[in-house]
Write an enzyme that holds these catalytic residues in place. Sequence first.
Site, short mmCIF file in Angstrom:
data_model
loop_
_atom_site.label_atom_id
_atom_site.label_comp_id
_atom_site.label_asym_id
_atom_site.label_seq_id
_atom_site.Cartn_x
_atom_site.Cartn_y
_atom_site.Cartn_z
N GLY A 279 31.27 36.63 37.60
CA GLY A 279 32.12 36.41 38.97
C GLY A 279 31.09 36.73 39.69
CB ALA A 280 30.42 38.99 41.98
CG MET A 281 24.22 40.14 39.00
SD MET A 281 24.29 41.32 37.48
CE MET A 281 23.02 42.66 37.79
CG ASN A 283 21.60 40.66 41.22
OD1 ASN A 283 20.83 40.78 40.62
ND2 ASN A 283 22.05 39.93 41.80
CG HIS A 314 33.25 45.73 39.98
ND1 HIS A 314 34.07 46.62 39.22
CD2 HIS A 314 32.46 45.57 39.17
CE1 HIS A 314 33.21 45.79 38.31
NE2 HIS A 314 32.29 45.53 38.10
CD GLU A 315 29.99 42.33 41.10
OE1 GLU A 315 29.37 43.45 40.69
OE2 GLU A 315 30.94 42.55 40.66
CG HIS A 318 27.88 48.29 39.47
ND1 HIS A 318 27.91 48.96 38.99
CD2 HIS A 318 28.94 47.25 39.18
CE1 HIS A 318 28.51 48.50 37.90
NE2 HIS A 318 29.44 47.27 37.96
CD GLU A 337 29.64 46.68 34.78
OE1 GLU A 337 30.14 46.08 35.52
OE2 GLU A 337 28.52 45.37 34.76
#
Length: 1042
Positions: A279-281, A283, A314-315, A318, A337
Amino acid sequence: MTVPKRPSLTLQRSIIPVHYNLKIVPCPVNFSFLGECSIELCIAEPTFSITLNAKELNIQTATARDHLLNGYSVTATSVSYNVEEETIALEFPQVLHVGSSWILDVTYIGLVNDKLNGFYRSVYTDADNNVHQLTTTQFQSTHARRAFPCWDEPAIKATFSLTLQAPQGMTCLSNMSVRSRTLLENGMQEVSFLKTPIMSTYLLAWVIGDFDYIEAYTSGEFNGERIRCRVYAPVGLADQGHYSLDLAVKSVEYFSRLFNIPYPLPKLDLVAVPDFAPGAMENWGLITFRTYALLMDEYGPQDRKHEIAATVIHEIAHQWLGNLVTMEWWSDLWLFEGIATHLAYIVVDELFPRWDIWSEFVKRIQEVLKHDSLRTSHPVEVGVANPTEITQIFDEVSYMKGASVLRMLNAWLGQDQMLLGLRKFIHKYMWSNANTEDLWVTLAEECQVDVPGFMSRWTRQTGYPVLSITELDDSSILVRQNIFLSTGDVREEEDTLLWPVPLGLATASDPTPRNIMMDTKEMVLKVDTTRWYKFNMGQTGFYRVSYPSKTLDLLGQTFGTGQLNAANRVGLLTDVAALVASGIAPTSSFLTLLKYFEDEQDYMVWAEVSLRLHELLAVWLEQPEPIMNALKEVQRRLFTKIVKRLGWEFPEGEDPSTVNLRAVAIRYAGRAGDPEIVAEARRRFNAFMKDRDVSALPPDLRFPVFEIVIRTTQGVEEYEEIVNYYRETFIPAEKVVALSVLGYSSSLELVRRTLAFAMSPEVRTQDILSAIATLRSSVVGRAELWNFMRHHWDVLYERHCADIGFLDYFVLLSIESFSTLERYQEVQAFFANKDTSAYDRILATCLEGIRMNILWLERDCKDVEQWLRVNGYLTESASTDSGKGAEGLSSAADPASKAISSGSVNGGPNLAVNMHGTSSGASSGTSTPSNGLQFLQAGIYSQHGTNVRSQVYLDGNGQASEEQARQLLQLQQDQQRHELRMQREYQLQHQQQQLQLQDEHGHSHGHGHSLNFDHGSRQQDARPRTLEREMELLSMSGDYEF
């Protein structure tokens, strides 16, 4: 309960990279690229070789040089490839001495693949039909090695300097801001980026392609300087990024303040990638998303806002927890996560307090509660040793159970204390790596409680407990904890695990939950059992509760009084649903509980009611038609009542939860075949498709209406219109809607067309699973999806074995809904000679889930039938009788119900379907039943030779109502004929396939074991089973081990 932190496959630590200087030159003609990688090294022991990770890279040259020792250099004389371990070993003729001034120069050729991982390619078409090429990366978990030779492990951090060559005019993005841009004579450009902070290889990223963007800046209040945030989107779609851009700015400000650490990079880009597996990353500084996970039209549906908000935040969480502080090894994936998921909900709750996001959280964790109640689940903190195992733990246990146990800890410690502990944790381990134990110790120091003792059993033990309540007298209860298995067959040796359970006990006299910790097998508590009491108040605990029926009734009576909020009502419903599936309680208790929800107003509660009913109907899907129709009638009466109250129109300024409730009510009433709702859905569909009347079908109603139309269509016209809408729309979320609903057709022809379309070039690899997921909604779809997977397995495996999670979910979607022993044995036989290492966890889970479905049906099919009969949904002749029922769930024998049934529906007649099995003849005309209502009746013959009778009740308003009723009746009969024709087609097809299988294998599947599904031969109470039957079913429990 120990968890291995670093398996033997990891690289030795005697050689450590410090900095990568990387240059990438794509060659679009043959989808390859040239790479130049210079790695600054520290060598701790003399060596003649260097081993590092690489996959699908053709090494051209490799030289080690000491830049401080007068230019001393050694060229590698050989390169050894270890395909299994995904490493290369460079052998040198002279020793490489100890030192920190070594540089390893490697030139190589790699592949710009189409596997959605490593360095891969994509293509998209804009609104003007211009085709755009792009390349991008996805390195998590172990795919950086596909793009450059490296030490591809999270604990081996380094800094990176990147240079890209690309056609002039194309956008080039990476983690850091652009340092320089040089135009080359060949029409290319060379773009160099600033040096990154120290980070893991999987966080490096770059994107090359045609994009538009929008931007905004943070205030600088918490960062010391303003941070530029941008949303990049395919050409023409940037305006759909404003919502996400606003979330990004607010989230950067929030986390900078919360952790008291400025955002560590000079910019933050959010990029919508047309082809993207996850769904997403996250980076660092360059977060990549699926287009629908980032972009949304201004008038997009409310639930999409919730999903995008949770994903974006959420991303961004991170960027601190995951990037600044990183896991030591993938065994601790869950930690970062889970924290990011938990923090996302905290931030969403603060930004959007009206959303009641914690009720949504309780609703969302039901899937992981189901998954974690199977023997094939795994601990949150799980040891993994190779890339295949790592890929398989990117699942609901790592994400949602991780977030759930952290939320439970948050409730125990208090949120302020928890967040202070997290801040201390980040400050302690920033720029470095940490594991689960490091967090527990830090929180224990901050909060002065035994956090490791409390949490280790929740993260290192598989599963969770169910609390069984026994009332000893009017003032005391016995609480007992046991491991909860959804198959309901806990063995004595399995029931030795204990969890420290925060009880969260609230009572009618004291609704504030008491924070009692239960760390024993049993506990006696003083409780007034003559009034309601509830454990897990607020649903912050990760466990189930089984109440006595009297207590459940008392709790149900509190609904609508404000004593139990939506999250608690959802928790009660889901606990009961899980208990009936496991056999702890009969399914009739769940159906009875539904009566307390008739006047429910909350969207989250109704969303969960819809999902639990969907789960029940999915398991019962292949049961006799009268039973299924009766269960659909239960669903219809519940949801039609809401549609009547809310209508189809959206008043200006309406509360978002009401918007969502209307959509779910229309969807599930339409699913149940309510003729008025089906007719209105078709009317609006035609106005939207043929007249291009957008107001007829607002975004929130498109999925429900598309689904209703596809479920009830008799031809290909509507199907073609939705396919064309998929082709024409450039709104990512709308494409997903159109694609997803195609599978709801029960037509064999259209099911096969959907499968063919899903695998065609028109559908992106990332969207294939969305296209096939809904095929499970019909008997025909399930069978064809299973056949398709078997017949095309070799091609699917070869094409998608490297795609992140693709095989896992394709297997899951193809088999998890089965509920017969025959299918169970077919699945076993098919995979018996396959290499299942890439998906063995999900296959084992699916097999155990099928076994659970078989046991559930075997136990409760008669129980459900009896409940339907007693409550007026099923006549004594075993057919549905909804015409006598009210729009609620009260018994059809209730005089009040008869009175209600004479009311009008949206100004028209109250229509109900009454299916009577007769031996011969078909009838039509008008009659007057004993309650004085006039009704139209007609019938057609079913495939069994019985007459399927329909009744449409009139309210006495004259010819207009009678004509409307006749039209609705005709619509209903057309739908019945269509469904019966499809059933006949499928049965013929299935018989042909079975004959073909017998010819191919010499025998049919399932001869080794037999399971009698002849309902007529069963006793009235199917709950007791013979010893032989128990042994047969229990013997299946070992079959999922590979």
